[in-house]
Design a protein around this motif. Sequence first.
Motif, PDB file in Angstrom:
ATOM      1  N   SER A   1       0.825  -1.216   0.000  1.00  0.00           N
ATOM      2  CA  SER A   1       0.000   0.000   0.000  1.00  0.00           C
ATOM      3  C   SER A   1       0.857   1.263   0.000  1.00  0.00           C
TER       4      SER A   1
ATOM      5  N   THR B   1       0.729   1.737  -3.646  1.00  0.00           N
ATOM      6  CA  THR B   1      -0.588   1.976  -4.249  1.00  0.00           C
ATOM      7  C   THR B   1      -1.242   3.258  -3.740  1.00  0.00           C
ATOM      8  N   ASN B   2      -1.042   3.598  -2.473  1.00  0.00           N
ATOM      9  CA  ASN B   2      -1.693   4.793  -1.925  1.00  0.00           C
ATOM     10  C   ASN B   2      -1.233   6.099  -2.572  1.00  0.00           C
TER      11      ASN B   2
ATOM     12  N   VAL C   1      -3.479   6.836  -5.431  1.00  0.00           N
ATOM     13  CA  VAL C   1      -4.765   7.347  -4.951  1.00  0.00           C
ATOM     14  C   VAL C   1      -4.627   8.810  -4.543  1.00  0.00           C
TER      15      VAL C   1
ATOM     16  N   GLN D   1      -4.429  11.044  -7.604  1.00  0.00           N
ATOM     17  CA  GLN D   1      -5.675  11.079  -8.365  1.00  0.00           C
ATOM     18  C   GLN D   1      -6.813  11.738  -7.603  1.00  0.00           C
ATOM     19  N   ASN D   2      -6.688  11.804  -6.267  1.00  0.00           N
ATOM     20  CA  ASN D   2      -7.753  12.364  -5.443  1.00  0.00           C
ATOM     21  C   ASN D   2      -7.171  13.357  -4.440  1.00  0.00           C
TER      22      ASN D   2
ATOM     23  N   CYS E   1       0.277   0.219 -10.296  1.00  0.00           N
ATOM     24  CA  CYS E   1       0.431   1.493  -9.591  1.00  0.00           C
ATOM     25  C   CYS E   1       1.859   2.000  -9.703  1.00  0.00           C
TER      26      CYS E   1
ATOM     27  N   SER F   1      -2.490   9.842   2.719  1.00  0.00           N
ATOM     28  CA  SER F   1      -3.162   8.558   2.650  1.00  0.00           C
ATOM     29  C   SER F   1      -4.661   8.773   2.854  1.00  0.00           C
ATOM     30  N   PRO F   2      -5.483   7.814   2.421  1.00  0.00           N
ATOM     31  CA  PRO F   2      -6.930   8.034   2.375  1.00  0.00           C
ATOM     32  C   PRO F   2      -7.570   8.463   3.689  1.00  0.00           C
TER      33      PRO F   2
END
Length: 212
Positions: A48, A51-52, A55, A58-59, A113, A132-133
């Motif tokens: 992660s 991968t994070n 994210v 993109q966000n 990713c 991070s999310p």
Amino acid sequence: MSQTRSCFLATAETTLKFLDRPETSRAWDEPSALPEFQVSGLVAHTLSQITNPVVALQNPKPEQETIGLFDHFERAAWTTPDIHNEANTGIRQSSDKMAEKGYEKLFAYAEDCYNQLVTDLPHTASDATGASPTWPHNLSLDDYLRTRIMEMVVHSDDVAQTLGIAAPTFAPEAYDLTYWILTRLAAARHGHSAVIAAMARGERATGSITAF
């Protein structure tokens, strides 16, 4: 592209190559060296860190405040020794959820990713931010990637200890960054004298100086 971004990509490449191996697949459902973590969850958590950032790019969350690197660690609840607190429990749960993809799909996703970051990072603005999310704040993108580098170095060693194999060898810059972060955090937790004694005066060392 900044040195930090280049270091992140190199560390991510080494991490992917190290983790994607028959020993990992065979031990997938076994306990890891970390309490409450199966190998699958630990590997997913380590991946992660690759991968994070996709994210995050993109966000983006421009409405969140941007804070300093060590301010982030001061606010982070997962740095405490309590592995059963809400933050650490949440990390394990999200990692286990990610691991439900299964070995092959998880590594394919992480590889995708990584390739996306190889394409995107050289062209991402120097003042970009990342988080991070679940974070309520941002870091500068380079500071965010510094935290990911440290996580990959530390958790790759966890996986190596779990599987009984040698840890991967990262670039010197990755170790330098990891030692800088961990030493700063250890001093904040135990005091400068304790860290200095443990590292330079063994006869005066008083015990553990772990950062977390």
